[in-house]
Design an enzyme around this catalytic site. Sequence first.
Site, mmCIF file in Angstrom:
data_model
loop_
_atom_site.group_PDB
_atom_site.id
_atom_site.type_symbol
_atom_site.label_atom_id
_atom_site.label_comp_id
_atom_site.label_asym_id
_atom_site.label_seq_id
_atom_site.Cartn_x
_atom_site.Cartn_y
_atom_site.Cartn_z
ATOM 1 N N GLY A 157 0.758 -1.199 -0.093
ATOM 2 C CA GLY A 157 -0.218 -0.331 0.553
ATOM 3 C C GLY A 157 0.706 1.087 0.004
ATOM 4 O O GLY A 157 1.695 1.062 -0.412
ATOM 5 N N SER A 158 0.842 1.902 0.758
ATOM 6 C CA SER A 158 0.944 3.371 0.449
ATOM 7 C C SER A 158 1.922 2.972 1.225
ATOM 8 O O SER A 158 3.040 4.192 1.102
ATOM 9 C CB SER A 158 0.005 4.910 1.250
#
Length: 541
Positions: A292-293
């Site tokens: 993810g981020s």
Amino acid sequence: MFLSPPRASRRRRRSRGGGGQGPSLSVIVVVLVVAAAVIYGAYALISSQLHKDHRHEAVEKFTAAWVKNDYKTMYDLLDVSSRRLNPQISFVADYRRANKAAGVEKITLGTIGPLLSGGIVKVPVTVKTKDFGSLKGTLTFHATQANDIARVAWTPEMVMPGLRKGEEVRRRSGAAPRRGVIYAAGGQLLNSDPLGASISGTAGNKPTGLERIYDDRLGGRRSSSLKFGDRTIAKIDGRTGRSIHTTIKLALTRTAQNALGSKLGGIAVIKPSDGSVLALAGLAVSAPQPPGSSFKIITAAAALQDGVAKLSSSYPVRQYATLSGVKLRNASDEECGGSLTSSFAHSCNSVFGPIGAKLGAKKLVAAAERFGFNETPSLPAAKPNSIPKAADLKDSLAVGASAIGQNKDLATPLGMASVGATIANGGVRIKPWVTGSRPPRKRAVSAKVAAQVRDMMIAVVQGGTGAAAAIPGVTVAGKTGTAELVSTADIAQNAKNTTAWFVAFAPANKPRVAVAVMLPGAGQGGASAAPIAKRVLQAAL
């Protein structure tokens, strides 16, 4: 007076023409001899072609098969007498016993000698062994041929150069030496704690963990002698097992495990200055998930390094960006943008997806690999961080999705802790390790870029998505990650649909520890993973 008539001459004139007497007997004999010679020569030539000597070739084939341990081909080349005296099962067993006793690793042939009288061919042989060095000698082969088929005579002493008739290859070994042990960083036995034992593994016939990786060192070596019959050919001295000291801190490992509690997840802790692994808990190395981020640490560093983005850059505030005709949404469809630091602190997909696409597949993948992606870890059972090859990121959407840690990106807490440690170490990466020599240092990004990303990570904790990791009196740098396990664009928010991440290091200006927390099916990184990272950071500091 009467005159007598003249007498007819009895001498015959030789014919000068083509008729008359034929060739003499001597001429005929010469012709027949020449013809016979021609016929014999032709026969000899045809005979030599039809009955070529294959004995040397048979020895070549036998020894070539020996190099490959192709015992079937070797046995098929034996003459009738050798096969009668040595059934195939015994023939193969003789070689295997000799190879095991001597620890044979490789057989090398020298230049095979010419075919000598009696079908003798001499072959220089070097047998490389694991423990006893190289055994060298010359084997004498006896080859025969009948009906155009060549065979090789064989006796059991031919399994090894230097072996004499009636001798067998044997190994005589002393008592097993004392085995070394594996220590934790504080001098305790690593397996004195259940968590440490999961890293050290077990010894035995099928060792696991570090016991498997360092089995030769820990196990030592028995004294051994190689014997041909009663003759001692070579000896090796015994060696006591050597112990291993690891970088694992058992107390910190227990804290990390306690911080996880009953949650499914993993935690890894690394010392940035030397890459040593201080603690591993749960799924720290074994279950890669989309990062993810948290991957935006790499995207931001690569973009700043390449000039695709600057700290002074400004981006539109919006809910999504369109790449390859598809909307790339922000989490919860929130609107965000503005400066690069603000976009990083609020984890804007609408900013970092296009930045990744502008950077391009080759540069994005190259940057990820500088941070350790697609690299085989040196820890037992550890899985690698991975990102698709640049050629597989075929459009801007694929590149943009990888740039925000989605698409087919996968990572472990150990791998992402290393990403955070690389920024903390001024852009220099040291491959994570637990024992042995420290791996070489490799620069991933410049010190200037690493400092810029560090400042952006500080903003994440001080006023962005990672506020739950803030520690009073300590400046923490971090990055949240909320990775979709399924598409959440058109469904209600459900924690089970996302993996929560938090990557951090502290103190930010003089880092002593880096940590990564991963919780599959646990919702948002800032809410679920950041508080756990805070607890581990406090214990490590």
